[in-house]
Design a protein around this motif. Structure first.
Motif, PDB file in Angstrom:
ATOM      1  N   ARG A  46      14.243   5.785  -8.776  1.00 50.19           N
ATOM      2  CA  ARG A  46      13.913   4.478  -8.165  1.00 50.19           C
ATOM      3  C   ARG A  46      15.194   3.742  -7.771  1.00 50.19           C
ATOM      4  O   ARG A  46      16.229   3.866  -8.436  1.00 50.19           O
ATOM      5  CB  ARG A  46      13.032   3.686  -9.122  1.00 50.19           C
ATOM      6  N   LYS A  74       5.312   1.735  -5.730  1.00 49.24           N
ATOM      7  CA  LYS A  74       5.194   0.503  -6.530  1.00 49.24           C
ATOM      8  C   LYS A  74       6.461  -0.305  -6.334  1.00 49.24           C
ATOM      9  O   LYS A  74       7.551   0.276  -6.208  1.00 49.24           O
ATOM     10  CB  LYS A  74       5.017   0.826  -8.020  1.00 49.24           C
ATOM     11  N   VAL A  76       8.366  -3.210  -8.388  1.00 42.09           N
ATOM     12  CA  VAL A  76       8.264  -3.860  -9.700  1.00 42.09           C
ATOM     13  C   VAL A  76       9.466  -4.773  -9.919  1.00 42.09           C
ATOM     14  O   VAL A  76      10.609  -4.361  -9.717  1.00 42.09           O
ATOM     15  CB  VAL A  76       8.120  -2.806 -10.839  1.00 42.09           C
ATOM     16  N   THR A  90       7.517  -8.942 -16.306  1.00 40.84           N
ATOM     17  CA  THR A  90       7.309  -7.888 -15.304  1.00 40.84           C
ATOM     18  C   THR A  90       6.211  -8.325 -14.330  1.00 40.84           C
ATOM     19  O   THR A  90       5.208  -8.908 -14.754  1.00 40.84           O
ATOM     20  CB  THR A  90       6.852  -6.574 -16.001  1.00 40.84           C
ATOM     21  N   GLN A  91       6.403  -8.030 -13.062  1.00 41.62           N
ATOM     22  CA  GLN A  91       5.358  -8.211 -12.038  1.00 41.62           C
ATOM     23  C   GLN A  91       5.378  -6.958 -11.191  1.00 41.62           C
ATOM     24  O   GLN A  91       6.469  -6.450 -10.888  1.00 41.62           O
ATOM     25  CB  GLN A  91       5.671  -9.396 -11.123  1.00 41.62           C
ATOM     26  N   ALA A  92       4.225  -6.468 -10.797  1.00 42.80           N
ATOM     27  CA  ALA A  92       4.231  -5.225 -10.016  1.00 42.80           C
ATOM     28  C   ALA A  92       3.140  -5.238  -8.956  1.00 42.80           C
ATOM     29  O   ALA A  92       2.048  -5.786  -9.177  1.00 42.80           O
ATOM     30  CB  ALA A  92       4.040  -4.031 -10.951  1.00 42.80           C
ATOM     31  N   THR A  93       3.444  -4.625  -7.826  1.00 44.93           N
ATOM     32  CA  THR A  93       2.468  -4.449  -6.750  1.00 44.93           C
ATOM     33  C   THR A  93       2.510  -2.999  -6.314  1.00 44.93           C
ATOM     34  O   THR A  93       3.608  -2.433  -6.157  1.00 44.93           O
ATOM     35  CB  THR A  93       2.822  -5.352  -5.538  1.00 44.93           C
ATOM     36  N   VAL A  94       1.339  -2.411  -6.137  1.00 48.37           N
ATOM     37  CA  VAL A  94       1.267  -0.998  -5.736  1.00 48.37           C
ATOM     38  C   VAL A  94       0.663  -0.914  -4.333  1.00 48.37           C
ATOM     39  O   VAL A  94      -0.366  -1.543  -4.063  1.00 48.37           O
ATOM     40  CB  VAL A  94       0.392  -0.198  -6.735  1.00 48.37           C
ATOM     41  N   GLY A 110      -0.198  -4.449  -9.742  1.00 46.05           N
ATOM     42  CA  GLY A 110       0.275  -3.263 -10.461  1.00 46.05           C
ATOM     43  C   GLY A 110       0.464  -3.439 -11.949  1.00 46.05           C
ATOM     44  O   GLY A 110       0.982  -2.525 -12.612  1.00 46.05           O
ATOM     45  N   THR A 114       0.755  -0.463 -14.707  1.00 46.68           N
ATOM     46  CA  THR A 114       2.037  -0.308 -15.424  1.00 46.68           C
ATOM     47  C   THR A 114       1.813  -0.268 -16.936  1.00 46.68           C
ATOM     48  O   THR A 114       2.389   0.560 -17.638  1.00 46.68           O
ATOM     49  CB  THR A 114       2.992  -1.460 -15.037  1.00 46.68           C
ATOM     50  N   ASP A 297       2.391   5.985 -11.408  1.00 49.17           N
ATOM     51  CA  ASP A 297       1.663   4.903 -10.731  1.00 49.17           C
ATOM     52  C   ASP A 297       0.761   5.474  -9.644  1.00 49.17           C
ATOM     53  O   ASP A 297      -0.355   4.986  -9.428  1.00 49.17           O
ATOM     54  CB  ASP A 297       2.661   3.922 -10.108  1.00 49.17           C
TER      55      ASP A 297
END
Ligand SMILES: NC(=O)C1=CN([C@@H]2O[C@H](COP(=O)(O)OP(=O)(O)OC[C@H]3O[C@@H](n4cnc5c(N)ncnc54)[C@H](O)[C@@H]3O)[C@@H](O)[C@H]2O)C=CC1
Ligand SMILES: O=C(O)C1=NCCCC1
Length: 312
Positions: A46, A74, A76, A90-94, A110, A114, A297
């Motif tokens: 990543r 993803k 993140v 943590t914040q995540a979008t897939v 996400g 996660t 993911d």
């Protein structure tokens, strides 16, 4: 015309993502990744960019799984939150793509992905590496990952005792109130770890929280935090004395402070153990250093999308 992307919120994702379906998919894809056929499972290390002003990082985690035709990434954002516990760590979008056209089919929150896929991969490592007789589980850190790890570990395995310890008693007590099931809250990490067969570190610490001299010989450690090259959760003694397993060798060499700064050698990827090409040394003290992978993911997002679609 390309289909319009759908947005799946965290509660929708959570409703459609079950551990029972996720775990076999993760085992399969981890094995395929470690077979090293790069055209089958494509996942670069990543890329991570600092967000200086806010003590954070933005990671981009693309993955392509050819035989299942899954194209996903993803994004993140993760932070070192020292004092302000009201801000998320943590914040995540897939994004799930149509691989043939390149258009986005779904945008998903996400976080649940996660939390669940990380805990599921730790559970896969534990199935392979923890002592055959594991009575005592100890969890260090009492945040979001602690919740998902508690859920799946107490579902899959039976422990006589579950212990938890966090930086403050307040976070440990909040955790105890949030999850269903028995546990003992400790204020001293050393006492919590004493005699434990299985130890999970899920802290956002950048300094070691677990020391080799505390760890019972033969125990298994799933180390989930410290995902930056200058962050630690485990001390040099533990890293030197244990047999080290990782999710990816490439990622570990670039991102894991515990591995880079201790100079420890990686013995195997978990996928290699699943494939039977490297042994599971259950009788030794083992560490699984988890960093998280885009392919994890990707399989989770595909499961969610397919279930959501068939519910329409
Ligand atoms: N390996 C992977 O795939 C993933 C790793 N992570 C990492 O896992 C870690 C935990 O994530 P979350 O649970 O979402 O964070 P969180 O912020 O919800 O929880 C962190 C917990 O660690 C505790 N903590 C901090 N320092 C401690 C210390 N010295 N001793 C004991 N407890 C301490 C805090 O009080 C808090 O309860 C983070 O470092 C995160 O970046 C997150 C997602 C995936
Ligand atoms: O894999 C992930 O997702 C993450 N890994 C390390 C830090 C935060 C999220």
């Amino acid at each position: 015309m390309a289909e319009q992307p759908v947005f799946l919120s965290d509660d929708v994702v959570a409703r459609f993502l079950s551990y029972d379906e996720l775990i076999p998919k993760l085992e399969e894809v981890l094995g395929q990744f470690s077979r090293g056929v790069s055209s089958e499972v494509v996942q670069p290390v990543r890329s991570v960019m600092p967000i200086h002003n806010h003590h954070g990082y933005l990671g981009l985690m693309p993955a392509y799984i050819a035989h299942e035709d899954i194209l996903c990434t993803k994004m993140v954002a993760f932070y070192r939150r020292e004092g302000n516990l009201n801000l998320p760590s943590t914040q995540a979008t897939v994004l799930l793509f149509n691989p043939e056209y390149g258009n986005v089919r779904a945008v998903m929150d996400g976080l649940d992905i996660t939390h669940k896929r990380t805990a599921a991969v730790s559970a896969i490592s534990a199935k392979l590496l923890m002592p055959a007789q594991s009575d005592v589980l100890c969890i260090l850190g009492c945040g979001h990952q602690a919740v998902s790890h508690y859920e799946i570990f107490t579902r899959l395995f039976s422990f006589k005792e579950v212990r938890v310890c966090s930086r403050t008693l307040e976070t440990a007590e909040r955790f105890a109130a949030r999850v269903q099931g028995p546990m003992k809250v400790f204020t001293s990490a050393e006492e919590a770890v004493h005699g434990a067969d299985l130890i999970i570190t899920v802290t956002n610490s950048s300094e070691p929280v677990l020391f080799g001299e505390w760890v019972k010989p033969g125990a298994h450690v799933a180390a989930v935090g410290a995902c930056r090259p200058d962050w630690r959760e485990l001390d040099d003694v533990l890293m030197r004395d244990a047999v080290i397993y990782v999710d990816t060798r490439e990622g570990a060499a670039v991102e894991s402070g515990d591995i880079i700064l201790s100079g420890a050698e990686v013995f195997a990827e978990v996928g290699e153990v699943l494939n039977g090409t490297r042994p599971a040394l259950r009788n030794k003290t083992t560490v699984f250093k988890s960093l998280g992978m885009g392919i994890q993911d990707a399989v989770a997002a595909k499961l969610v999308f397919d279930k959501w679609k068939s519910s329409q």
